[in-house]
Design an enzyme around this catalytic site. Structure first.
Site, PDB file in Angstrom:
ATOM      1  N   ASP A   1       0.784  -1.283   0.159  1.00 56.60           N
ATOM      2  CA  ASP A   1       0.419  -0.231   0.080  1.00 56.60           C
ATOM      3  C   ASP A   1       0.600   1.464   0.243  1.00 56.60           C
ATOM      4  O   ASP A   1       0.338   2.257  -0.545  1.00 56.60           O
ATOM      5  CB  ASP A   1      -0.955   0.315   1.341  1.00 56.60           C
ATOM      6  CG  ASP A   1      -0.288  -0.363   2.525  1.00 56.60           C
ATOM      7  OD1 ASP A   1       0.378  -1.010   2.706  1.00 56.60           O
ATOM      8  OD2 ASP A   1      -0.894   0.561   3.520  1.00 56.60           O
ATOM      9  N   HIS A   2       1.982   1.142   0.145  1.00 57.11           N
ATOM     10  CA  HIS A   2       3.622   1.946   0.097  1.00 57.11           C
ATOM     11  C   HIS A   2       3.944   2.093  -0.775  1.00 57.11           C
ATOM     12  O   HIS A   2       4.811   3.426  -1.492  1.00 57.11           O
ATOM     13  CB  HIS A   2       3.788   2.306   1.698  1.00 57.11           C
ATOM     14  CG  HIS A   2       3.139   2.834   2.623  1.00 57.11           C
ATOM     15  ND1 HIS A   2       3.113   3.812   3.258  1.00 57.11           N
ATOM     16  CD2 HIS A   2       1.966   1.160   3.056  1.00 57.11           C
ATOM     17  CE1 HIS A   2       2.635   3.685   4.029  1.00 57.11           C
ATOM     18  NE2 HIS A   2       2.105   2.352   4.327  1.00 57.11           N
TER      19      HIS A   2
END
Length: 302
Positions: A67-68
């Site tokens: 998600d990063h």
């Protein structure tokens, strides 16, 4: 448009929702653009927010959870497709070098841009420009993670009324700035200290020394608050902060504007994050981030 502002591209944690994309944040700092943690879908969110590939001068990845970082592949290819005319530098944990390389070369494309890999292996200064010094500090997460801090150099602000009082004008203004004095008149007599602005970006982490070092004295602090306070044990187990913890960090660090983000999909009402942050004693400006928000860096005290 402010010359210093945060453009929020996504605010979800591990699981995106109908209203929250995976992470992505662009900091505009005068003429530079720093893209933090481009998660999946960042390229499309850039389009929605009016952010172009040409706006990116530097990419900072805190860690290599998807998600990063899964948006890196698309962002890097877009930078090359659009033939960005300036070099781009990428910072990321050195332990994740294999992940960066896999994302950079996930598919075939034509490289046309000078992309410099600058992995982070320890706390300290990463880059110094005329506009800021960028540093990284280790955080506490199940995988190696670094937060980032940007500090503008302190400067002197010339005071017109003091200059006139001492008869300093024309070329002598530049001279006293260079030399520190003209006769009995010192630079302190005709100017005052102007503190540089400070920004920090703190993602997935438990409370640790790095969190406090990064947050200290920030004008704008972007910090994860994945969980609400009633789930503090769950937050610690997974290496995250609660809204109250993040707010207490900001309160104790003297932060002027706090931006909470990286919310778990388990919570439906973002207003509760604000309530818990206020209950923790943070009295400054507070933003519970939404996708596509634009948050200006607070104006100077002087």
């Amino acid at each position: 448009m402010s010359s210093r502002e945060l453009v929020v591209l996504g605010t979800a944690s591990q699981v995106p929702t109908r209203h929250r994309n995976h992470n992505g944040y662009l900091l505009r700092w005068d003429g530079d653009g720093i893209l933090f943690d481009p998660g999946e879908g960042t390229q499309r969110q850039m389009l929605r927010a009016g952010v172009a590939a040409h706006d990116i001068d530097r990419i900072c990845v805190t860690h290599f959870h998807g998600d990063h970082s899964l948006g890196l592949a698309g962002v890097i290819q877009r930078i090359n497709l659009d033939q960005v005319p300036h070099p781009v530098t990428a910072h990321y944990p050195a332990s994740g070098q294999r992940f960066f390389e896999r994302l950079r070369y996930a598919t075939a494309y034509r490289e046309s841009v000078d992309l410099t890999e600058a992995p982070v292996a320890a706390d300290g200064v990463l880059a110094t420009t005329g506009a800021y010094t960028l540093s990284g500090h280790r955080l506490s997460h199940p995988v190696e993670s670094y937060g980032y801090r940007l500090v503008e150099p302190d400067r002197r602000r010339m005071l017109p009324e003091r200059l006139a009082e001492h008869g300093i004008e024309g070329p002598d203004i530049g001279r006293i700035q260079r030399e520190g004095a003209i006769g009995d008149v010192t630079l302190d007599d005709v100017s005052e200290h102007r503190r540089g602005q400070r920004f920090a970006f703190i993602m997935d982490t438990r409370l640790c020394d790095g969190v406090h070092v990064l947050a200290e004295g920030c004008d704008l602090l972007v910090i994860e608050s994945t969980f609400l306070d009633e789930d503090e044990r769950l937050a610690a187990d997974h290496g995250h902060l609660t809204a109250g913890q993040a707010a207490r960090v900001a309160r104790d660090a003297g932060v002027r504007h706090l931006v909470l983000t990286h919310f778990s999909q388990r919570y439906g009402d973002p207003a509760v994050f604000e309530q818990q942050a206020r209950a923790a004693g943070f009295e400054g400006e507070l933003t519970v981030a939404r996708d596509l928000d634009r948050v200006p860096v607070p104006s100077r005290h002087v």
